[in-house]
Design a protein around this motif. Structure first.
Motif, PDB file in Angstrom:
ATOM      1  N   ILE A   1      40.051  33.277  30.260  1.00 17.50           N
ATOM      2  CA  ILE A   1      39.803  32.937  31.666  1.00 17.50           C
ATOM      3  C   ILE A   1      39.533  34.189  32.508  1.00 17.50           C
ATOM      4  O   ILE A   1      38.697  34.160  33.416  1.00 17.50           O
ATOM      5  N   VAL A   2      40.199  35.282  32.179  1.00  9.21           N
ATOM      6  CA  VAL A   2      40.000  36.519  32.955  1.00  9.21           C
ATOM      7  C   VAL A   2      38.566  37.019  32.773  1.00  9.21           C
ATOM      8  O   VAL A   2      37.879  37.387  33.733  1.00  9.21           O
ATOM      9  N   GLU A   3      38.099  36.991  31.528  1.00  9.25           N
ATOM     10  CA  GLU A   3      36.705  37.390  31.248  1.00  9.25           C
ATOM     11  C   GLU A   3      35.721  36.444  31.928  1.00  9.25           C
ATOM     12  O   GLU A   3      34.699  36.863  32.477  1.00  9.25           O
ATOM     13  N   ALA A   4      36.068  35.155  31.898  1.00  9.68           N
ATOM     14  CA  ALA A   4      35.137  34.152  32.429  1.00  9.68           C
ATOM     15  C   ALA A   4      34.918  34.337  33.920  1.00  9.68           C
ATOM     16  O   ALA A   4      33.788  34.224  34.409  1.00  9.68           O
ATOM     17  N   VAL A   5      35.982  34.629  34.671  1.00 14.13           N
ATOM     18  CA  VAL A   5      35.824  34.715  36.143  1.00 14.13           C
ATOM     19  C   VAL A   5      35.445  36.119  36.608  1.00 14.13           C
ATOM     20  O   VAL A   5      35.164  36.310  37.793  1.00 14.13           O
ATOM     21  N   ARG A   6      35.407  37.068  35.691  1.00 18.74           N
ATOM     22  CA  ARG A   6      35.104  38.447  36.106  1.00 18.74           C
ATOM     23  C   ARG A   6      33.742  38.506  36.823  1.00 18.74           C
ATOM     24  O   ARG A   6      32.730  38.055  36.297  1.00 18.74           O
TER      25      ARG A   6
ATOM     26  N   PRO B   1      44.729  37.579  40.034  1.00 19.11           N
ATOM     27  CA  PRO B   1      44.598  39.043  40.065  1.00 19.11           C
ATOM     28  C   PRO B   1      43.180  39.534  39.766  1.00 19.11           C
ATOM     29  O   PRO B   1      42.876  40.704  39.965  1.00 19.11           O
ATOM     30  N   HIS B   2      42.318  38.661  39.292  1.00 18.68           N
ATOM     31  CA  HIS B   2      40.984  39.096  38.832  1.00 18.68           C
ATOM     32  C   HIS B   2      39.853  38.521  39.677  1.00 18.68           C
ATOM     33  O   HIS B   2      38.672  38.632  39.317  1.00 18.68           O
ATOM     34  N   LEU B   3      40.240  37.901  40.799  1.00 13.83           N
ATOM     35  CA  LEU B   3      39.249  37.234  41.639  1.00 13.83           C
ATOM     36  C   LEU B   3      38.341  38.249  42.335  1.00 13.83           C
ATOM     37  O   LEU B   3      38.797  39.269  42.833  1.00 13.83           O
ATOM     38  N   THR B   4      37.063  37.950  42.374  1.00 15.71           N
ATOM     39  CA  THR B   4      36.116  38.826  43.079  1.00 15.71           C
ATOM     40  C   THR B   4      36.202  38.576  44.578  1.00 15.71           C
ATOM     41  O   THR B   4      36.267  37.420  45.017  1.00 15.71           O
ATOM     42  N   GLU B   5      36.172  39.656  45.340  1.00  9.42           N
ATOM     43  CA  GLU B   5      36.217  39.546  46.807  1.00  9.42           C
ATOM     44  C   GLU B   5      35.039  38.700  47.298  1.00  9.42           C
ATOM     45  O   GLU B   5      33.907  38.843  46.819  1.00  9.42           O
ATOM     46  N   GLY B   6      35.334  37.785  48.235  1.00 10.72           N
ATOM     47  CA  GLY B   6      34.267  36.955  48.825  1.00 10.72           C
ATOM     48  C   GLY B   6      33.872  35.763  47.977  1.00 10.72           C
ATOM     49  O   GLY B   6      32.898  35.071  48.305  1.00 10.72           O
ATOM     50  N   ALA B   7      34.623  35.511  46.898  1.00  9.88           N
ATOM     51  CA  ALA B   7      34.269  34.361  46.051  1.00  9.88           C
ATOM     52  C   ALA B   7      34.515  33.058  46.817  1.00  9.88           C
ATOM     53  O   ALA B   7      35.376  32.988  47.694  1.00  9.88           O
TER      54      ALA B   7
ATOM     55  N   GLU C   1      45.582  27.741  48.497  1.00  4.08           N
ATOM     56  CA  GLU C   1      46.859  28.458  48.659  1.00  4.08           C
ATOM     57  C   GLU C   1      47.000  29.583  47.659  1.00  4.08           C
ATOM     58  O   GLU C   1      47.458  30.675  47.966  1.00  4.08           O
ATOM     59  N   LYS C   2      46.599  29.313  46.427  1.00  8.30           N
ATOM     60  CA  LYS C   2      46.826  30.316  45.381  1.00  8.30           C
ATOM     61  C   LYS C   2      45.785  31.426  45.414  1.00  8.30           C
ATOM     62  O   LYS C   2      46.086  32.575  45.129  1.00  8.30           O
ATOM     63  N   LEU C   3      44.532  31.077  45.756  1.00  4.63           N
ATOM     64  CA  LEU C   3      43.468  32.082  45.638  1.00  4.63           C
ATOM     65  C   LEU C   3      42.931  32.581  46.983  1.00  4.63           C
ATOM     66  O   LEU C   3      42.159  33.547  47.004  1.00  4.63           O
ATOM     67  N   HIS C   4      43.307  31.901  48.076  1.00  4.81           N
ATOM     68  CA  HIS C   4      42.819  32.284  49.409  1.00  4.81           C
ATOM     69  C   HIS C   4      41.291  32.340  49.458  1.00  4.81           C
ATOM     70  O   HIS C   4      40.705  33.323  49.921  1.00  4.81           O
ATOM     71  N   VAL C   5      40.667  31.305  48.924  1.00  8.04           N
ATOM     72  CA  VAL C   5      39.206  31.228  48.990  1.00  8.04           C
ATOM     73  C   VAL C   5      38.815  29.939  49.701  1.00  8.04           C
ATOM     74  O   VAL C   5      39.617  28.994  49.775  1.00  8.04           O
TER      75      VAL C   5
END
Ligand SMILES: NC(=O)C1=CN([C@@H]2O[C@H](COP(=O)(O)OP(=O)(O)OC[C@H]3O[C@@H](n4cnc5c(N)ncnc54)[C@H](O)[C@@H]3O)[C@@H](O)[C@H]2O)C=CC1
Ligand SMILES: O=C(CO)COP(=O)(O)O
Length: 320
Positions: free
Chosen positions: A79-84, A107-113, A138-142
């Motif tokens: 999942i970390v590779e997938a969302v990178r 922890p691996h979310l791209t800014e502005g996603a 709530e969890k990802l703030h997107v």
């Protein structure tokens, strides 16, 4: 400017159908990166990894057999590779897995996603039920949009015509998702009432279980003839009984008067039948067991206020 990278989180029946659409759409748009990551919950199929099968045969042989996925959809087991690097995340997994996955993504979310949830379900939150999109927010703030509609995955994958609804609190983002997901045969309307869209998608699944119960309890064959459910739906949308009943509420005139004014000699059957059935219910002492039929009779013929309609239904003896 490079196009936005898209990641599909999920690869079940619906996830794979959507991957087919997204893979084709990104190729035709400058807005998106032409390579799409699809996170796959890894499993072994006849001794081979599902991701390996998808990446070589371009088919999700377990969850959407018989449909080729576009070659630019890459199955990724981590999942970390997938969302990178992903700027656009499409969540399409059974709802019970979403909270845990968001924790892994965070922890691996791209800014502005931005995200969109295609997940039909609800969760239990600290203050009652919680929308799946709220868990993601709530969890990802997107910003999270939702997509829900009368869509059977295999039919969408077959490119049969259907419509669907995107609920987007941020309409500009909703339109980005429309560009990502719409096809000639998968038509999208964007509305702002995102929570309503999501609730519809979640709650209809409970009714679907009820429909299955009913079909299991009785022989559904006759109800599926034209005389059954089809006629019920037709009459409730387009019939004279429905039309006059609506006018009854809006004009406060009697049913008899409206029948004369509106139907030019044609005759309503519903009110009269409700009176006949009511007599039978009285004779058998069953009036309270049939609150819908009884309330309709009383409103039509005994001057009961139509505003009490819902109250009548709330007072079913089984609810006491
Ligand atoms: N299938 C359909 O026709 C439609 C489905 N939906 C909704 O889409 C959502 C996803 O459904 P589908 O794609 O049909 O999934 P699915 O029910 O076909 O597949 C289950 C998926 O869950 C994965 N999985 C199993 N264990 C897991 C775990 N521990 N953690 C994470 N993933 C795991 C499997 O690998 C598989 O990809 C659901 O909320 C469903 O209600 C919405 C519209 C149509
Ligand atoms: O959401 C769906 C149709 O809109 C699919 O329903 P099921 O999950 O019951 O197959």
């Amino acid at each position: 400017m490079p196009g936005k990278k898209v990641c599909i989180v999920g690869s079940g029946n619906w996830g794979s159908s959507i991957a087919k659409i997204i893979g084709n759409n990104v190729k035709a748009s400058n807005r998106f990166d032409p390579m799409v990551n699809m996170w796959v919950y890894e499993e072994m199929i006849k001794g081979r990894k599902l991701t390996e099968i998808i990446n070589t045969e371009h088919e999700n042989v377990k969850y959407l057999p018989g449909h080729k996925l576009p070659k630019n959809v890459l199955a990724v087991p981590d999942i970390v590779e997938a969302v990178r690097g992903a700027k656009v995340i499409v969540f399409v997994i059974p709802h019970q897995f979403i909270a845990d996955l968001c924790d892994q993504i965070k922890p691996h979310l791209t800014e502005g996603a931005i995200g969109i949830s295609l997940i039909k379900g609800l969760s239990e939150g600290p203050d009652g039920i919680q929308l799946v999109s709220d868990i993601i927010r709530e969890k990802l703030h997107v910003d999270v949009s939702v997509l829900m509609g009368a869509n059977i995955a295999s039919e969408v994958a077959d490119d049969k015509f259907c419509e669907t609804t995107i609920g987007a609190k941020n309409v500009a983002n909703g339109l980005i998702f429309k560009e990502l997901l719409q096809t000639a045969n998968f038509r999208i309307t964007v509305v702002e009432e995102s929570d309503t869209v999501e609730l519809c998608g979640a709650l209809k699944n409970i009714v679907a279980v009820g429909a299955g119960f009913c079909d299991g309890l009785v022989s559904s064959d006759t109800f599926l003839e034209s005389c059954g459910v089809a006629d019920l739906v037709t009459t409730c949308y387009g019939g004279r009984n429905r039309k006059v009943a609506e006018a009854f509420v809006k004009t406060s005139k009697s049913i008899a008067m409206l029948e004369e004014e509106m139907l030019n000699g044609q005759k309503l059957q519903g009110p009269q039948t409700s009176a006949e059935i009511y007599k039978l219910l009285q004779k058998k002492n069953l009036v309270n067991d049939y609150p819908l039929f009884s309330a309709i009779y009383q409103i039509c013929f005994e001057g009961r206020d139509v505003k009490e309609f819902i109250t009548c239904l709330q007072n079913h003896p089984e609810h006491m």
